[in-house]
Scaffold this motif. Structure first.
Motif, mmCIF file in Angstrom:
data_model
loop_
_atom_site.group_PDB
_atom_site.id
_atom_site.type_symbol
_atom_site.label_atom_id
_atom_site.label_comp_id
_atom_site.label_asym_id
_atom_site.label_seq_id
_atom_site.Cartn_x
_atom_site.Cartn_y
_atom_site.Cartn_z
ATOM 1 N N ARG A 61 0.857 -1.183 0.146
ATOM 2 C CA ARG A 61 0.111 -0.123 -0.046
ATOM 3 C C ARG A 61 0.870 1.131 -0.044
ATOM 4 N NH1 ARG A 61 -2.225 3.342 3.938
ATOM 5 N NH2 ARG A 61 -4.232 4.452 3.336
ATOM 6 N N TRP A 62 0.458 2.125 -1.008
ATOM 7 C CA TRP A 62 1.253 3.430 -0.801
ATOM 8 C C TRP A 62 0.404 4.592 -0.254
ATOM 9 C CZ3 TRP A 62 5.490 4.693 -5.063
ATOM 10 C CH2 TRP A 62 6.133 3.534 -5.218
ATOM 11 N N GLU A 63 1.135 5.285 0.640
ATOM 12 C CA GLU A 63 0.395 5.994 1.438
ATOM 13 C C GLU A 63 0.306 7.574 0.718
ATOM 14 O OE1 GLU A 63 1.724 8.768 5.762
ATOM 15 O OE2 GLU A 63 3.082 7.290 4.714
ATOM 16 N N GLU A 64 -0.780 7.857 1.247
ATOM 17 C CA GLU A 64 -1.399 9.165 0.466
ATOM 18 C C GLU A 64 -1.486 10.278 1.785
ATOM 19 O OE1 GLU A 64 -5.227 11.565 -1.562
ATOM 20 O OE2 GLU A 64 -5.202 9.229 -1.308
ATOM 21 N N ARG A 65 -0.552 11.285 1.537
ATOM 22 C CA ARG A 65 -0.661 12.374 2.539
ATOM 23 C C ARG A 65 -0.606 13.718 2.101
ATOM 24 N NH1 ARG A 65 4.482 10.123 2.360
ATOM 25 N NH2 ARG A 65 6.146 11.608 2.164
ATOM 26 N N THR A 66 -0.781 14.957 2.755
ATOM 27 C CA THR A 66 -1.027 16.182 2.273
ATOM 28 C C THR A 66 0.567 16.727 2.121
ATOM 29 O OG1 THR A 66 -2.736 16.478 3.851
ATOM 30 C CG2 THR A 66 -1.711 18.633 2.964
ATOM 31 N N PRO A 67 0.586 17.300 0.783
ATOM 32 C CA PRO A 67 1.946 18.114 0.674
ATOM 33 C C PRO A 67 2.501 18.868 1.410
ATOM 34 C CG PRO A 67 0.484 18.285 -1.344
ATOM 35 C CD PRO A 67 -0.480 17.559 -0.140
ATOM 36 N N GLU A 68 3.861 18.723 1.791
ATOM 37 C CA GLU A 68 4.507 19.450 2.751
ATOM 38 C C GLU A 68 5.544 20.447 2.455
ATOM 39 O OE1 GLU A 68 7.571 18.405 6.476
ATOM 40 O OE2 GLU A 68 6.826 16.737 5.234
ATOM 41 N N VAL A 108 12.606 44.093 -7.059
ATOM 42 C CA VAL A 108 12.090 42.925 -7.467
ATOM 43 C C VAL A 108 11.968 41.939 -6.309
ATOM 44 C CG1 VAL A 108 12.895 41.123 -8.904
ATOM 45 C CG2 VAL A 108 13.583 43.376 -9.649
ATOM 46 N N ARG A 109 10.700 41.282 -6.762
ATOM 47 C CA ARG A 109 10.454 40.137 -5.915
ATOM 48 C C ARG A 109 11.046 38.790 -6.139
ATOM 49 N NH1 ARG A 109 5.324 36.887 -5.066
ATOM 50 N NH2 ARG A 109 4.867 37.706 -7.059
ATOM 51 N N LEU A 110 11.751 38.006 -5.175
ATOM 52 C CA LEU A 110 12.264 36.839 -5.230
ATOM 53 C C LEU A 110 11.959 36.012 -4.249
ATOM 54 C CD1 LEU A 110 14.400 35.004 -6.702
ATOM 55 C CD2 LEU A 110 16.078 35.958 -5.061
ATOM 56 N N ALA A 111 11.278 34.779 -4.749
ATOM 57 C CA ALA A 111 10.918 33.837 -3.635
ATOM 58 C C ALA A 111 11.035 32.312 -4.234
ATOM 59 C CB ALA A 111 9.500 34.002 -3.203
ATOM 60 N N PHE A 112 11.234 31.557 -3.301
ATOM 61 C CA PHE A 112 11.447 30.023 -3.723
ATOM 62 C C PHE A 112 10.713 29.073 -2.432
ATOM 63 C CE2 PHE A 112 13.885 26.087 -4.118
ATOM 64 C CZ PHE A 112 13.879 25.885 -5.576
ATOM 65 N N ALA A 113 10.196 27.898 -3.122
ATOM 66 C CA ALA A 113 9.653 27.141 -2.107
ATOM 67 C C ALA A 113 9.692 25.712 -2.809
ATOM 68 C CB ALA A 113 8.194 27.544 -1.721
ATOM 69 N N ARG A 114 9.933 24.808 -1.627
ATOM 70 C CA ARG A 114 10.089 23.216 -2.172
ATOM 71 C C ARG A 114 9.170 22.634 -1.271
ATOM 72 N NH1 ARG A 114 14.467 20.344 -0.671
ATOM 73 N NH2 ARG A 114 15.310 21.741 0.815
ATOM 74 N N VAL A 115 8.304 21.898 -2.166
ATOM 75 C CA VAL A 115 7.070 21.060 -1.432
ATOM 76 C C VAL A 115 7.330 19.501 -1.762
ATOM 77 C CG1 VAL A 115 4.681 20.498 -1.572
ATOM 78 C CG2 VAL A 115 5.798 22.889 -1.714
ATOM 79 N N GLN A 116 7.146 18.604 -0.807
ATOM 80 C CA GLN A 116 7.196 17.300 -0.977
ATOM 81 C C GLN A 116 5.743 16.822 -1.078
ATOM 82 O OE1 GLN A 116 8.682 14.349 2.304
ATOM 83 N NE2 GLN A 116 10.382 14.562 1.007
ATOM 84 N N THR A 117 5.632 15.943 -1.919
ATOM 85 C CA THR A 117 4.380 15.052 -2.002
ATOM 86 C C THR A 117 4.475 13.628 -2.340
ATOM 87 O OG1 THR A 117 2.219 15.158 -3.147
ATOM 88 C CG2 THR A 117 4.147 15.376 -4.416
ATOM 89 N N ALA A 118 3.690 12.943 -1.852
ATOM 90 C CA ALA A 118 3.443 11.456 -1.821
ATOM 91 C C ALA A 118 3.018 11.076 -3.288
ATOM 92 C CB ALA A 118 2.612 10.813 -1.091
ATOM 93 N N LEU A 119 3.631 10.142 -3.930
ATOM 94 C CA LEU A 119 3.427 9.444 -5.159
ATOM 95 C C LEU A 119 2.360 8.504 -5.239
ATOM 96 C CD1 LEU A 119 6.917 9.578 -6.798
ATOM 97 C CD2 LEU A 119 5.033 11.050 -7.797
ATOM 98 N N PRO A 120 1.395 8.596 -6.067
ATOM 99 C CA PRO A 120 0.612 7.253 -6.369
ATOM 100 C C PRO A 120 1.269 5.881 -6.518
ATOM 101 C CG PRO A 120 0.374 8.561 -8.423
ATOM 102 C CD PRO A 120 1.400 9.345 -7.432
ATOM 103 N N ARG A 121 0.488 4.885 -6.450
ATOM 104 C CA ARG A 121 1.240 3.569 -6.766
ATOM 105 C C ARG A 121 1.509 3.520 -8.246
ATOM 106 N NH1 ARG A 121 -0.416 -1.884 -7.894
ATOM 107 N NH2 ARG A 121 0.456 -3.355 -6.527
#
Length: 438
Positions: A34-41, A308-321
Motif C-alpha cells: 500500500r502506498w501512503e497518501e498524505r498532504t503535501p508538505e 524585484v520580488r524573489l521567492a522560492f519554495a520546495r514542497v514534498q508530495t507522496a506519489l501514487p502507486r
C-alpha cells in the motif's frame, strides 16, 4: 527421436511447466504493498524583495570516459569523447536577503541524488535554495541513476563516477556564480514560432513560445535564461560521441554574441518535438539552434522596475502507486507494477520560483502541453518547467491516461499522478505568492 529422449522430455515437461508457473505466480504477487497518501508538505522557503543581484558561470562537465550514451533503450553506444563539450551553467539570484541558485545541466534528466548533493555543496557557498534542471539532451552521458527502470530505459549501468562528474561540474558552476554577484536589471520578453515544433503524440499542440530573461549588469548582460519546450533528439542514435544537441549549441551561440552565460530550461516538452529537418545530426542541431537564437533576438523586454520580488519554495508530495497497465500486456500487469514499484520513489518534490513577473512551477518529469496547462491553471504559474530536481517520467492529463493515449503510453503512474502533483503545485505556489489567474 529415441524412446529414451521422448521419455526424458515427458518427464521434464511437468517440471518446466511447474517452474514457469511458480515464476509467474511469484512475479505476480503484490510486492508493491500500500502506498501512503498524505498532504503535501513545505520543506523550505525563502522570500525577499529589493534591488536584484546576480552572478553566473559555466563549467565543462568531465564524463568518466568511456561512458554510455544515454537517451534511449538498448542497444546503446559507448562514447570515448565528446562532439562538443557538455556544460553545467549556473545562475545565482539575490534580492532582499533571499538567495536562490539555478543550475542547467546538459543531461537527459537529473536525479534526487544529484540534486541533494549539489544543494549540499551549494549551501557551503551560501546558496541554500537551488533549482537543478536538465536540458533533456538525448545524446549526453548516462550512468548516474541507480534505479532499474532508468538503467534499462535510458541511462545505462549505474556508476558512481558519472554522479561525481555531474555534481562536481554543477557545484563548481554555482560556487563561481555566487562569487561573481553584481547589481543587475531584469528584462523579460517573449516570442513564438509555432512552425518550429509539433505534437508527436496528439493532445494539445505546442505553441513554439520562447521566453527570454536578460540579467544585465553595468558592463552588459551577466546571464540570460531561455525557456522553450521541445525534445532534444536531433542527434542520431548509436553515435560514439556524447553531444549537447540543440540546447548546448543554442547556449554557445548566445554566449559567443555577448549575452552572458545562457541557461536553457525545458518547458512542457512531454509531447513537443522539433519541426526542423534541414541537415543531419550535428548540422541539424546547429541549424535549429540558429533558428531559436534568431527567435530569442526578437524576444526583447523592458527593464523591470525595482524592487524585484524573489521567492522560492520546495514542497514534498507522496506519489501514487505505479501503474504499468499502458506499458505491458494485461497478463503481465502485476509483474510490471512490481518492477516499477522497485524502481519508483514514494515521494517527490515540486518547486515554485517567483522572479519579478515570472512565476515558475517546476516538475520532476516531462509534462505534456496539456498537463502543463492544467498545472498552470491550478497554480497560477506563468510557466511550467520540466526535468527539475528529479525524474518520475512522463506526465499527461488524466483524460489521456484513462484513454491510454498520448504520452500516457510511456507514463509510469496512473491518472492520479497529475492530481498529486497539482496538489503540491497549489501548496508551492501559495508559499511564494503566485497570482491566481495570471
Amino acid at each position: 527421436m529415441s524412446s529414451f529422449r521422448r521419455s526424458f522430455l515427458r518427464t521434464l515437461l511437468p517440471f518446466a511447466l511447474l517452474t514457469a508457473g511458480a515464476a509467474y505466480a511469484l512475479a505476480s504477487w503484490n510486492w508493491c504493498g500500500r502506498w501512503e497518501e498524505r498532504t503535501p508538505e513545505v520543506l523550505s522557503q525563502v522570500r525577499g524583495e529589493g534591488p536584484l543581484k546576480a552572478g553566473a558561470a559555466k563549467v565543462a562537465l568531465s564524463p568518466p570516459f568511456p561512458v554510455v550514451v544515454a537517451g534511449y533503450a538498448p542497444p546503446r553506444s559507448e562514447a570515448s569523447q565528446a562532439e562538443l563539450p557538455l556544460h553545467a551553467r549556473a545562475l545565482v539570484l539575490e534580492a532582499g536577503g533571499a538567495r536562490v541558485g539555478v543550475v542547467s545541466l546538459e543531461l537527459l534528466f537529473v536525479t534526487p541524488e544529484i540534486t541533494a548533493r549539489v544543494r549540499e555543496r551549494a549551501a557551503q557557498a551560501g546558496v541554500k535554495e537551488v533549482l537543478v534542471v536538465a536540458t533533456h539532451t538525448h545524446s549526453s552521458f548516462g550512468g548516474y541513476d541507480a534505479r532499474w527502470v532508468a538503467e534499462l530505459s535510458g541511462t545505462g549501468r549505474y556508476q558512481e563516477a558519472s554522479v561525481n562528474a555531474v555534481v562536481a561540474g554543477a557545484s563548481e558552476a554555482l560556487e563561481k556564480a555566487a562569487a561573481s554577484m553584481a547589481d543587475v536589471t531584469m528584462e523579460v520578453g517573449g516570442a513564438a514560432d509555432a512552425g518550429l515544433v509539433y505534437s508527436r503524440s496528439g493532445g494539445d499542440v505546442p505553441d513554439g513560445q520562447l521566453t527570454r530573461v536578460v540579467l544585465r549588469g553595468a558592463a552588459g548582460p551577466v546571464a540570460e535564461v531561455l525557456v522553450f519546450a521541445a525534445h532534444a533528439t536531433l542527434i542520431p542514435r548509436q553515435r560514439t560521441l556524447v553531444d549537447p544537441d540543440y540546447p548546448g549549441r543554442l547556449s554557445m551561440l548566445r554566449e559567443e554574441t555577448g549575452q552572458g552565460v545562457s541557461l536553457f530550461v525545458q518547458g512542457s516538452a512531454g509531447n513537443a518535438s522539433v519541426a526542423f529537418s534541414e541537415g543531419q545530426g550535428p548540422e541539424r542541431a546547429l541549424g535549429f539552434a540558429r533558428k531559436l537564437s534568431t527567435l530569442a533576438d526578437t524576444a526583447a523586454g523592458v527593464p523591470e522596475a525595482a524592487p524585484v520580488r524573489l521567492a522560492f519554495a520546495r514542497v514534498q508530495t507522496a506519489l501514487p502507486r505505479p501503474d504499468s497497465s499502458r506499458l505491458v500486456p494485461a497478463f503481465t500487469r502485476a509483474a510490471g507494477d512490481n518492477f516499477l514499484c522497485a524502481s519508483s520513489p514514494r515521494e517527490t518534490e515540486v518547486d515554485a520560483l517567483t522572479l519579478g513577473p515570472l512565476e515558475l512551477l517546476s516538475i520532476p518529469g516531462e509534462p505534456t502541453v496539456g498537463a502543463g496547462r492544467a498545472l498552470a491553471d491550478l497554480s497560477g504559474a506563468t510557466h511550467v518547467l520540466g526535468l527539475a530536481n528529479g525524474y518520475v517520467g512522463y506526465l499527461d492529463t488524466a483524460e489521456q491516461v484513462r484513454a491510454g493515449q498520448g504520452e500516457s503510453r510511456r507514463q509510469y503512474f496512473g491518472p492520479t499522478l497529475l492530481e498529486r502533483l497539482g496538489a503540491a503545485a497549489r501548496v508551492a505556489s501559495g508559499a511564494v505568492g503566485f497570482s491566481p489567474g495570471k
